[in-house]
Design an enzyme around this catalytic site. Structure first.
Site, PDB file in Angstrom:
ATOM      1  N   HIS A   1      -4.368 -24.319  28.411  1.00 43.54           N
ATOM      2  CA  HIS A   1      -3.688 -23.959  27.161  1.00 43.54           C
ATOM      3  C   HIS A   1      -4.605 -23.037  26.375  1.00 43.54           C
ATOM      4  CE1 HIS A   1      -1.568 -24.300  23.340  1.00 43.54           C
ATOM      5  NE2 HIS A   1      -0.551 -24.746  24.041  1.00 43.54           N
TER       6      HIS A   1
ATOM      7  N   ASP B   1       4.126 -28.837  29.244  1.00 39.91           N
ATOM      8  CA  ASP B   1       5.089 -28.559  30.322  1.00 39.91           C
ATOM      9  C   ASP B   1       4.842 -29.374  31.578  1.00 39.91           C
ATOM     10  OD1 ASP B   1       4.856 -25.289  29.082  1.00 39.91           O
ATOM     11  OD2 ASP B   1       6.641 -26.544  28.989  1.00 39.91           O
TER      12      ASP B   1
END
Ligand code: SDX
Length: 428
Positions: free
Chosen positions: A307, A364
Protein backbone atom coordinates in the site's frame (compact mmCIF):
# COMPACT_ATOMS: atom_id res chain seq x y z
CA UNK A 1 8.92 23.10 15.73
CA UNK A 2 9.94 25.63 13.06
CA UNK A 3 7.18 27.68 11.42
CA UNK A 4 9.18 27.88 8.19
CA UNK A 5 11.49 25.81 6.00
CA UNK A 6 14.59 27.37 4.52
CA UNK A 7 15.93 26.36 1.11
CA UNK A 8 19.02 27.71 -0.65
CA UNK A 9 18.84 27.87 -4.45
CA UNK A 10 21.62 29.36 -6.61
CA UNK A 11 23.12 30.87 -3.47
CA UNK A 12 19.88 32.60 -2.46
CA UNK A 13 17.91 31.60 0.64
CA UNK A 14 14.14 31.22 0.48
CA UNK A 15 11.84 30.79 3.44
CA UNK A 16 8.72 28.64 2.92
CA UNK A 17 5.83 28.44 5.39
CA UNK A 18 5.23 25.16 7.26
CA UNK A 19 1.65 24.09 7.91
CA UNK A 20 0.63 21.63 10.66
CA UNK A 21 -2.58 19.59 10.64
CA UNK A 22 -4.81 18.63 13.58
CA UNK A 23 -3.00 15.29 13.86
CA UNK A 24 0.37 17.04 13.81
CA UNK A 25 1.13 16.18 10.17
CA UNK A 26 3.52 18.75 8.73
CA UNK A 27 3.87 20.14 5.20
CA UNK A 28 6.03 22.73 3.48
CA UNK A 29 3.79 25.12 1.55
CA UNK A 30 5.49 25.54 -1.87
CA UNK A 31 2.66 27.52 -3.48
CA UNK A 32 4.91 30.58 -3.87
CA UNK A 33 8.15 28.71 -4.69
CA UNK A 34 8.08 29.14 -8.49
CA UNK A 35 7.13 32.81 -8.46
CA UNK A 36 9.91 33.50 -5.91
CA UNK A 37 12.71 31.28 -7.24
CA UNK A 38 11.71 29.96 -10.69
CA UNK A 39 12.05 26.44 -9.31
CA UNK A 40 9.29 23.83 -9.06
CA UNK A 41 9.37 20.50 -7.22
CA UNK A 42 8.85 17.11 -8.88
CA UNK A 43 7.48 13.93 -7.26
CA UNK A 44 6.28 11.14 -9.63
CA UNK A 45 3.14 9.52 -8.17
CA UNK A 46 2.94 12.33 -5.57
CA UNK A 47 4.49 9.99 -2.97
CA UNK A 48 5.70 12.98 -0.92
CA UNK A 49 3.32 15.66 -2.14
CA UNK A 50 0.08 16.78 -0.54
CA UNK A 51 -2.58 18.04 -2.96
CA UNK A 52 -4.86 19.70 -0.41
CA UNK A 53 -5.85 20.19 3.21
CA UNK A 54 -8.79 17.94 4.07
CA UNK A 55 -11.01 17.37 7.10
CA UNK A 56 -12.71 14.21 5.85
CA UNK A 57 -10.49 11.17 6.54
CA UNK A 58 -7.40 10.69 8.65
CA UNK A 59 -5.14 7.74 8.18
CA UNK A 60 -1.88 6.88 9.87
CA UNK A 61 -0.02 4.38 7.71
CA UNK A 62 2.61 3.54 10.33
CA UNK A 63 0.08 2.77 13.08
CA UNK A 64 -2.76 1.36 11.00
CA UNK A 65 -5.26 4.07 11.98
CA UNK A 66 -8.26 5.06 9.80
CA UNK A 67 -10.96 7.53 10.94
CA UNK A 68 -13.84 9.14 9.04
CA UNK A 69 -14.41 12.67 10.40
CA UNK A 70 -12.60 11.55 13.58
CA UNK A 71 -14.61 8.36 14.14
CA UNK A 72 -12.54 5.10 14.04
CA UNK A 73 -13.72 2.79 11.26
CA UNK A 74 -13.76 -0.12 13.74
CA UNK A 75 -16.66 1.58 15.58
CA UNK A 76 -18.48 2.71 12.44
CA UNK A 77 -18.22 -0.75 10.84
CA UNK A 78 -19.74 -2.32 13.96
CA UNK A 79 -22.44 0.22 14.82
CA UNK A 80 -23.43 2.40 11.86
CA UNK A 81 -25.42 1.93 8.67
CA UNK A 82 -23.78 2.70 5.34
CA UNK A 83 -26.02 5.71 4.61
CA UNK A 84 -25.33 7.02 8.13
CA UNK A 85 -21.60 6.91 7.27
CA UNK A 86 -22.32 8.51 3.87
CA UNK A 87 -24.06 11.38 5.69
CA UNK A 88 -21.10 11.67 8.10
CA UNK A 89 -18.55 11.87 5.29
CA UNK A 90 -20.55 14.36 3.20
CA UNK A 91 -21.95 16.57 5.98
CA UNK A 92 -19.10 16.26 8.53
CA UNK A 93 -21.10 14.98 11.54
CA UNK A 94 -23.17 11.94 12.46
CA UNK A 95 -26.87 12.65 11.75
CA UNK A 96 -29.58 12.65 14.40
CA UNK A 97 -32.62 10.50 13.62
CA UNK A 98 -34.51 13.31 11.85
CA UNK A 99 -31.51 14.18 9.68
CA UNK A 100 -30.85 10.53 8.83
CA UNK A 101 -34.53 9.94 7.93
CA UNK A 102 -34.46 12.97 5.62
CA UNK A 103 -31.24 11.76 3.94
CA UNK A 104 -32.43 8.15 3.52
CA UNK A 105 -35.88 9.19 2.21
CA UNK A 106 -34.38 11.67 -0.25
CA UNK A 107 -32.04 8.99 -1.64
CA UNK A 108 -34.73 6.28 -1.65
CA UNK A 109 -37.04 8.27 -3.88
CA UNK A 110 -34.36 8.62 -6.56
CA UNK A 111 -33.46 4.94 -7.00
CA UNK A 112 -35.14 4.61 -10.42
CA UNK A 113 -33.24 5.45 -13.61
CA UNK A 114 -34.73 6.88 -16.82
CA UNK A 115 -36.28 4.09 -18.91
CA UNK A 116 -34.33 5.33 -21.96
CA UNK A 117 -31.12 4.08 -20.26
CA UNK A 118 -32.25 0.51 -20.91
CA UNK A 119 -31.28 1.06 -24.55
CA UNK A 120 -27.72 1.85 -23.49
CA UNK A 121 -27.44 -1.54 -21.78
CA UNK A 122 -28.66 -3.31 -24.93
CA UNK A 123 -25.86 -1.63 -26.92
CA UNK A 124 -23.06 -3.09 -24.76
CA UNK A 125 -21.51 -6.49 -25.61
CA UNK A 126 -23.05 -9.12 -23.29
CA UNK A 127 -19.59 -9.78 -21.79
CA UNK A 128 -18.91 -6.07 -21.23
CA UNK A 129 -17.04 -5.46 -17.96
CA UNK A 130 -19.50 -3.81 -15.54
CA UNK A 131 -16.96 -1.11 -14.60
CA UNK A 132 -16.92 0.05 -18.23
CA UNK A 133 -20.71 0.06 -18.26
CA UNK A 134 -20.94 1.89 -14.94
CA UNK A 135 -18.46 4.62 -15.82
CA UNK A 136 -20.39 5.30 -19.05
CA UNK A 137 -23.79 5.19 -17.39
CA UNK A 138 -22.86 7.58 -14.58
CA UNK A 139 -21.41 10.11 -17.05
CA UNK A 140 -24.58 9.86 -19.14
CA UNK A 141 -26.72 10.76 -16.09
CA UNK A 142 -25.46 14.35 -16.61
CA UNK A 143 -27.34 14.39 -19.95
CA UNK A 144 -30.62 13.37 -18.29
CA UNK A 145 -30.17 16.09 -15.64
CA UNK A 146 -28.60 18.97 -17.61
CA UNK A 147 -29.11 21.36 -14.68
CA UNK A 148 -26.25 19.44 -13.01
CA UNK A 149 -23.92 20.91 -15.65
CA UNK A 150 -24.40 24.46 -14.31
CA UNK A 151 -21.33 25.31 -12.13
CA UNK A 152 -23.38 28.01 -10.34
CA UNK A 153 -26.25 25.76 -9.36
CA UNK A 154 -27.92 26.18 -5.98
CA UNK A 155 -26.93 24.20 -2.87
CA UNK A 156 -30.30 22.41 -3.14
CA UNK A 157 -29.52 21.38 -6.73
CA UNK A 158 -26.06 20.17 -5.73
CA UNK A 159 -27.58 18.16 -2.87
CA UNK A 160 -30.17 16.68 -5.27
CA UNK A 161 -27.39 15.61 -7.65
CA UNK A 162 -25.49 13.97 -4.78
CA UNK A 163 -28.58 12.08 -3.66
CA UNK A 164 -29.44 11.05 -7.23
CA UNK A 165 -26.01 9.52 -7.88
CA UNK A 166 -25.96 7.70 -4.51
CA UNK A 167 -29.45 6.36 -5.25
CA UNK A 168 -28.85 5.35 -8.85
CA UNK A 169 -25.39 3.77 -8.72
CA UNK A 170 -26.64 0.50 -7.15
CA UNK A 171 -29.59 0.39 -9.57
CA UNK A 172 -27.26 0.79 -12.57
CA UNK A 173 -24.77 -1.72 -11.11
CA UNK A 174 -27.49 -4.35 -10.64
CA UNK A 175 -28.82 -3.67 -14.15
CA UNK A 176 -25.33 -4.15 -15.57
CA UNK A 177 -25.19 -7.54 -13.83
CA UNK A 178 -28.68 -8.56 -15.03
CA UNK A 179 -27.74 -7.44 -18.55
CA UNK A 180 -24.60 -9.59 -18.51
CA UNK A 181 -26.60 -12.57 -17.21
CA UNK A 182 -29.38 -12.09 -19.75
CA UNK A 183 -31.83 -11.92 -16.85
CA UNK A 184 -34.79 -9.53 -16.55
CA UNK A 185 -34.12 -6.35 -14.62
CA UNK A 186 -35.46 -6.18 -11.05
CA UNK A 187 -36.63 -2.68 -10.15
CA UNK A 188 -35.76 -0.95 -6.88
CA UNK A 189 -37.99 -1.69 -3.89
CA UNK A 190 -38.21 1.48 -1.83
CA UNK A 191 -39.50 -0.43 1.18
CA UNK A 192 -36.04 -1.92 1.71
CA UNK A 193 -32.80 -0.47 3.10
CA UNK A 194 -30.04 0.63 0.73
CA UNK A 195 -28.12 -2.65 0.99
CA UNK A 196 -31.24 -4.89 1.04
CA UNK A 197 -32.50 -3.11 -2.07
CA UNK A 198 -29.20 -3.68 -3.88
CA UNK A 199 -29.24 -7.38 -3.02
CA UNK A 200 -32.80 -7.85 -4.26
CA UNK A 201 -32.03 -5.98 -7.51
CA UNK A 202 -28.99 -8.23 -7.98
CA UNK A 203 -30.35 -11.63 -6.98
CA UNK A 204 -34.11 -11.23 -7.03
CA UNK A 205 -36.39 -12.13 -9.93
CA UNK A 206 -39.55 -10.31 -11.06
CA UNK A 207 -41.43 -13.55 -10.53
CA UNK A 208 -40.77 -13.96 -6.82
CA UNK A 209 -40.28 -12.11 -3.52
CA UNK A 210 -36.57 -12.09 -2.69
CA UNK A 211 -35.70 -12.81 0.94
CA UNK A 212 -32.58 -10.93 2.03
CA UNK A 213 -30.30 -13.05 4.25
CA UNK A 214 -29.44 -10.83 7.28
CA UNK A 215 -25.90 -12.26 7.44
CA UNK A 216 -25.32 -11.23 3.83
CA UNK A 217 -26.90 -7.82 4.39
CA UNK A 218 -24.81 -7.11 7.50
CA UNK A 219 -21.60 -8.16 5.72
CA UNK A 220 -22.42 -5.93 2.75
CA UNK A 221 -23.15 -2.98 5.05
CA UNK A 222 -19.79 -3.48 6.78
CA UNK A 223 -17.88 -3.82 3.50
CA UNK A 224 -19.40 -0.67 2.03
CA UNK A 225 -18.54 1.29 5.19
CA UNK A 226 -14.93 0.04 5.11
CA UNK A 227 -14.57 1.23 1.50
CA UNK A 228 -16.36 4.57 1.96
CA UNK A 229 -13.33 6.88 1.86
CA UNK A 230 -9.56 6.79 2.03
CA UNK A 231 -8.33 10.41 1.75
CA UNK A 232 -6.35 11.30 -1.42
CA UNK A 233 -6.15 7.88 -3.13
CA UNK A 234 -5.88 7.67 -6.91
CA UNK A 235 -9.63 7.72 -7.65
CA UNK A 236 -10.47 10.41 -5.07
CA UNK A 237 -7.69 12.60 -6.48
CA UNK A 238 -9.14 11.97 -9.95
CA UNK A 239 -12.59 13.09 -8.80
CA UNK A 240 -11.11 16.23 -7.23
CA UNK A 241 -9.07 17.20 -10.28
CA UNK A 242 -11.92 16.57 -12.75
CA UNK A 243 -14.25 18.54 -10.48
CA UNK A 244 -11.72 21.38 -10.26
CA UNK A 245 -12.43 22.25 -13.91
CA UNK A 246 -16.10 22.77 -12.89
CA UNK A 247 -17.13 19.66 -14.80
CA UNK A 248 -20.35 18.28 -13.33
CA UNK A 249 -20.40 15.80 -10.43
CA UNK A 250 -21.61 12.89 -12.57
CA UNK A 251 -18.59 13.31 -14.89
CA UNK A 252 -16.21 13.56 -11.93
CA UNK A 253 -17.65 10.35 -10.40
CA UNK A 254 -17.45 8.61 -13.78
CA UNK A 255 -13.74 9.50 -13.90
CA UNK A 256 -13.31 8.18 -10.35
CA UNK A 257 -14.89 4.86 -11.40
CA UNK A 258 -12.48 4.67 -14.34
CA UNK A 259 -9.46 5.31 -12.09
CA UNK A 260 -10.67 2.76 -9.50
CA UNK A 261 -10.89 0.07 -12.21
CA UNK A 262 -7.11 -0.25 -12.48
CA UNK A 263 -5.64 -3.47 -10.95
CA UNK A 264 -3.20 -1.41 -8.89
CA UNK A 265 -6.17 0.33 -7.24
CA UNK A 266 -9.72 -0.93 -6.78
CA UNK A 267 -9.36 -3.51 -9.55
CA UNK A 268 -7.03 -5.40 -7.18
CA UNK A 269 -9.96 -7.13 -5.45
CA UNK A 270 -10.80 -8.92 -8.71
CA UNK A 271 -7.09 -9.56 -9.41
CA UNK A 272 -6.63 -11.12 -5.94
CA UNK A 273 -9.28 -13.78 -6.50
CA UNK A 274 -7.95 -14.49 -9.99
CA UNK A 275 -4.45 -14.82 -8.47
CA UNK A 276 -5.65 -17.13 -5.67
CA UNK A 277 -7.57 -19.28 -8.18
CA UNK A 278 -4.41 -19.56 -10.32
CA UNK A 279 -2.38 -20.59 -7.26
CA UNK A 280 -5.06 -23.12 -6.26
CA UNK A 281 -5.22 -24.62 -9.76
CA UNK A 282 -1.42 -24.67 -9.99
CA UNK A 283 -1.45 -26.94 -6.94
CA UNK A 284 2.20 -26.08 -6.22
CA UNK A 285 3.64 -24.59 -3.02
CA UNK A 286 3.07 -20.97 -2.07
CA UNK A 287 6.76 -20.05 -1.76
CA UNK A 288 7.06 -20.29 -5.57
CA UNK A 289 4.53 -17.46 -5.93
CA UNK A 290 6.11 -15.36 -3.20
CA UNK A 291 9.46 -15.77 -5.00
CA UNK A 292 7.85 -14.76 -8.32
CA UNK A 293 6.47 -11.63 -6.66
CA UNK A 294 9.98 -10.73 -5.49
CA UNK A 295 11.60 -11.38 -8.86
CA UNK A 296 12.11 -8.02 -10.58
CA UNK A 297 12.27 -9.73 -13.97
CA UNK A 298 8.80 -11.18 -13.39
CA UNK A 299 5.77 -8.91 -13.78
CA UNK A 300 3.84 -10.98 -11.20
CA UNK A 301 2.95 -9.10 -8.04
CA UNK A 302 1.18 -10.36 -4.96
CA UNK A 303 -2.16 -8.67 -5.62
CA UNK A 304 -3.84 -7.37 -2.48
CA UNK A 305 -0.45 -6.82 -0.88
CA UNK A 306 1.31 -3.51 -0.31
CA UNK A 307 0.00 0.00 0.00
CA UNK A 308 1.20 3.52 -0.74
CA UNK A 309 0.40 4.69 2.79
CA UNK A 310 0.06 1.64 5.05
CA UNK A 311 3.52 0.28 5.75
CA UNK A 312 1.97 -1.77 8.49
CA UNK A 313 -1.35 -3.66 8.47
CA UNK A 314 -4.30 -2.01 6.69
CA UNK A 315 -6.89 -1.76 9.49
CA UNK A 316 -9.64 -2.53 7.00
CA UNK A 317 -7.95 -5.81 6.01
CA UNK A 318 -7.96 -6.93 9.65
CA UNK A 319 -11.72 -6.33 9.96
CA UNK A 320 -12.48 -7.90 6.58
CA UNK A 321 -10.34 -10.97 7.32
CA UNK A 322 -12.38 -11.64 10.47
CA UNK A 323 -15.65 -10.89 8.65
CA UNK A 324 -14.67 -13.40 5.95
CA UNK A 325 -14.36 -16.13 8.59
CA UNK A 326 -17.69 -15.13 10.18
CA UNK A 327 -19.62 -14.91 6.89
CA UNK A 328 -18.33 -18.23 5.53
CA UNK A 329 -19.12 -19.93 8.87
CA UNK A 330 -22.61 -18.38 9.03
CA UNK A 331 -23.36 -19.36 5.43
CA UNK A 332 -21.79 -22.80 5.85
CA UNK A 333 -19.39 -22.16 2.97
CA UNK A 334 -16.01 -23.85 2.83
CA UNK A 335 -13.96 -21.81 0.35
CA UNK A 336 -10.47 -23.28 -0.12
CA UNK A 337 -9.35 -19.94 -1.53
CA UNK A 338 -9.71 -18.38 1.94
CA UNK A 339 -7.28 -20.92 3.37
CA UNK A 340 -4.84 -20.27 0.52
CA UNK A 341 -5.11 -16.53 1.21
CA UNK A 342 -4.32 -17.03 4.91
CA UNK A 343 -1.37 -19.34 4.14
CA UNK A 344 -0.05 -16.95 1.51
CA UNK A 345 -0.25 -14.08 4.01
CA UNK A 346 1.64 -16.16 6.58
CA UNK A 347 4.39 -17.13 4.10
CA UNK A 348 4.79 -13.59 2.75
CA UNK A 349 4.89 -11.94 6.18
CA UNK A 350 7.80 -14.21 7.16
CA UNK A 351 9.70 -13.18 4.03
CA UNK A 352 12.30 -10.43 4.55
CA UNK A 353 11.50 -8.83 1.16
CA UNK A 354 7.94 -8.11 2.27
CA UNK A 355 8.91 -7.21 5.83
CA UNK A 356 11.64 -4.80 4.64
CA UNK A 357 9.20 -3.03 2.31
CA UNK A 358 6.30 -2.95 4.73
CA UNK A 359 4.12 -5.02 2.39
CA UNK A 360 1.03 -6.28 4.21
CA UNK A 361 -2.41 -7.39 3.03
CA UNK A 362 -4.52 -4.38 2.04
CA UNK A 363 -8.27 -3.84 1.85
CA UNK A 364 -8.49 -5.85 -1.38
CA UNK A 365 -6.80 -9.03 -0.14
CA UNK A 366 -9.77 -10.58 1.65
CA UNK A 367 -12.74 -8.56 0.37
CA UNK A 368 -13.18 -10.68 -2.76
CA UNK A 369 -13.61 -13.80 -0.63
CA UNK A 370 -16.60 -12.26 1.11
CA UNK A 371 -18.09 -10.88 -2.10
CA UNK A 372 -17.83 -14.37 -3.58
CA UNK A 373 -19.54 -15.87 -0.54
CA UNK A 374 -22.33 -13.29 -0.97
CA UNK A 375 -22.82 -14.51 -4.54
CA UNK A 376 -21.28 -11.46 -6.20
CA UNK A 377 -19.50 -12.45 -9.45
CA UNK A 378 -15.76 -11.65 -9.69
CA UNK A 379 -16.05 -8.95 -12.35
CA UNK A 380 -18.50 -7.11 -10.07
CA UNK A 381 -16.03 -6.89 -7.14
CA UNK A 382 -14.66 -3.50 -8.17
CA UNK A 383 -18.23 -2.31 -8.76
CA UNK A 384 -18.84 -3.09 -5.07
CA UNK A 385 -15.77 -1.04 -4.20
CA UNK A 386 -17.20 1.86 -6.26
CA UNK A 387 -20.59 1.67 -4.51
CA UNK A 388 -18.78 1.84 -1.16
CA UNK A 389 -16.41 4.62 -2.22
CA UNK A 390 -19.07 6.85 -3.75
CA UNK A 391 -19.86 8.89 -0.58
CA UNK A 392 -16.14 9.49 -0.11
CA UNK A 393 -15.73 10.72 -3.66
CA UNK A 394 -18.73 13.03 -3.18
CA UNK A 395 -17.35 14.34 0.12
CA UNK A 396 -13.94 15.01 -1.48
CA UNK A 397 -15.56 16.77 -4.47
CA UNK A 398 -17.77 18.89 -2.15
CA UNK A 399 -14.79 19.89 0.01
CA UNK A 400 -12.79 20.87 -3.10
CA UNK A 401 -15.70 23.03 -4.36
CA UNK A 402 -16.37 24.61 -0.95
CA UNK A 403 -12.67 25.42 -0.45
CA UNK A 404 -12.65 27.17 -3.84
CA UNK A 405 -9.66 25.10 -4.95
CA UNK A 406 -8.13 26.32 -8.24
CA UNK A 407 -8.24 24.11 -11.34
CA UNK A 408 -5.69 21.33 -10.95
CA UNK A 409 -2.88 21.91 -13.42
CA UNK A 410 0.55 20.50 -12.39
CA UNK A 411 3.80 21.88 -13.90
CA UNK A 412 6.57 19.75 -15.48
CA UNK A 413 10.27 19.68 -16.24
CA UNK A 414 10.69 19.57 -20.03
CA UNK A 415 13.29 17.03 -21.23
CA UNK A 416 12.49 16.95 -24.95
CA UNK A 417 14.26 18.35 -28.05
CA UNK A 418 15.51 21.93 -27.97
CA UNK A 419 14.47 24.54 -30.55
CA UNK A 420 14.86 23.26 -34.15
CA UNK A 421 13.53 24.15 -37.64
CA UNK A 422 11.06 22.21 -39.79
CA UNK A 423 12.69 19.99 -42.44
CA UNK A 424 10.90 19.20 -45.74
CA UNK A 425 9.98 15.57 -46.04
CA UNK A 426 12.21 15.25 -49.12
CA UNK A 427 15.22 16.07 -46.91
CA UNK A 428 14.46 13.78 -43.90
C1 SDX B 1 -6.09 0.28 -3.03
O1 SDX B 1 -4.20 4.72 -2.03
C2 SDX B 1 -5.17 4.12 -1.45
O2 SDX B 1 -5.59 4.49 -0.38
C3 SDX B 1 -5.75 2.95 -2.21
C4 SDX B 1 -6.81 2.13 -1.48
C5 SDX B 1 -8.08 2.92 -1.24
O3 SDX B 1 -8.80 2.57 -0.29
O4 SDX B 1 -8.38 3.83 -2.06
O5 SDX B 1 -6.29 1.67 -0.26
C6 SDX B 1 -7.23 0.92 -2.31
O6 SDX B 1 -5.82 0.64 -4.16
C7 SDX B 1 -5.27 -0.74 -2.31
C8 SDX B 1 -4.05 -1.26 -3.16
C9 SDX B 1 -4.57 -2.33 -4.12
N1 SDX B 1 -3.50 -2.69 -5.08
C10 SDX B 1 -2.88 -3.89 -4.99
O7 SDX B 1 -3.08 -4.70 -4.10
C11 SDX B 1 -1.89 -4.16 -6.13
C12 SDX B 1 -0.60 -4.77 -5.57
N2 SDX B 1 0.11 -3.72 -4.81
C13 SDX B 1 1.11 -2.97 -5.49
O8 SDX B 1 0.97 -2.80 -6.85
C14 SDX B 1 1.62 -1.76 -4.70
O9 SDX B 1 1.86 -2.18 -3.43
C15 SDX B 1 0.76 -0.50 -4.66
C16 SDX B 1 0.38 -0.04 -6.02
C17 SDX B 1 -0.48 -0.74 -3.86
C18 SDX B 1 1.57 0.61 -3.98
O10 SDX B 1 2.67 0.85 -4.78
P1 SDX B 1 3.74 2.03 -4.43
O11 SDX B 1 3.36 2.73 -3.20
O12 SDX B 1 3.95 2.82 -5.67
O13 SDX B 1 5.02 1.21 -4.04
P2 SDX B 1 6.06 0.65 -5.09
O14 SDX B 1 5.33 0.08 -6.27
O15 SDX B 1 7.08 1.69 -5.30
O16 SDX B 1 6.64 -0.58 -4.26
C19 SDX B 1 7.69 -0.38 -3.32
C20 SDX B 1 8.48 -1.68 -3.37
C21 SDX B 1 8.95 -2.03 -4.79
O17 SDX B 1 10.11 -2.84 -4.65
P3 SDX B 1 11.60 -2.10 -4.68
O18 SDX B 1 11.62 -1.24 -5.94
O19 SDX B 1 11.68 -1.31 -3.39
O20 SDX B 1 12.57 -3.27 -4.73
O21 SDX B 1 7.62 -2.76 -2.97
C22 SDX B 1 7.48 -3.67 -4.07
C23 SDX B 1 7.85 -2.91 -5.32
O22 SDX B 1 8.31 -3.79 -6.34
N3 SDX B 1 6.07 -4.07 -4.09
C24 SDX B 1 5.64 -5.31 -4.31
C25 SDX B 1 4.24 -5.25 -4.17
N4 SDX B 1 3.87 -4.01 -3.87
C26 SDX B 1 5.01 -3.28 -3.83
N5 SDX B 1 6.30 -6.45 -4.62
C27 SDX B 1 5.52 -7.56 -4.78
N6 SDX B 1 4.15 -7.59 -4.68
C28 SDX B 1 3.49 -6.45 -4.36
N7 SDX B 1 2.15 -6.47 -4.25
Amino acid sequence: MSETARIILDGKEYELPVIVGTEDEKAIDISKLRSASGYITIDPGFKNTGSCKSAITYLDGENGILRYRGYPIEQLAEKASFLEVAYLLIKGDLPNQKELDWFVNSITKHTLVHEDMKRFFEAFPTDAHPMGILSSMIASLSTFYPESQNPNRSIEDVELTMHRVIAKLPTLAAQAYKNNMGHPVVYPNNGLSYTENFLQMMFGLPTEDYKVNPVVNDALNKLLILHADHEQNCSASTVRIVGSSQANLYSAISAGIAALWGPLHGGANQAVIEMLETIKNDGGGLQKWVDKAKDKSDSFRLMGFGHRVYKNFDPRAKIIKKAADDVLDALGIDDPVLEIAKELEAVALKDQYFVDRGLYPNVDFYSGIIYRALGIPTDMFTVMFAIGRLPGWIAQWKEMVEMGEPIGRPRQVYTGANDRNYVDISNR
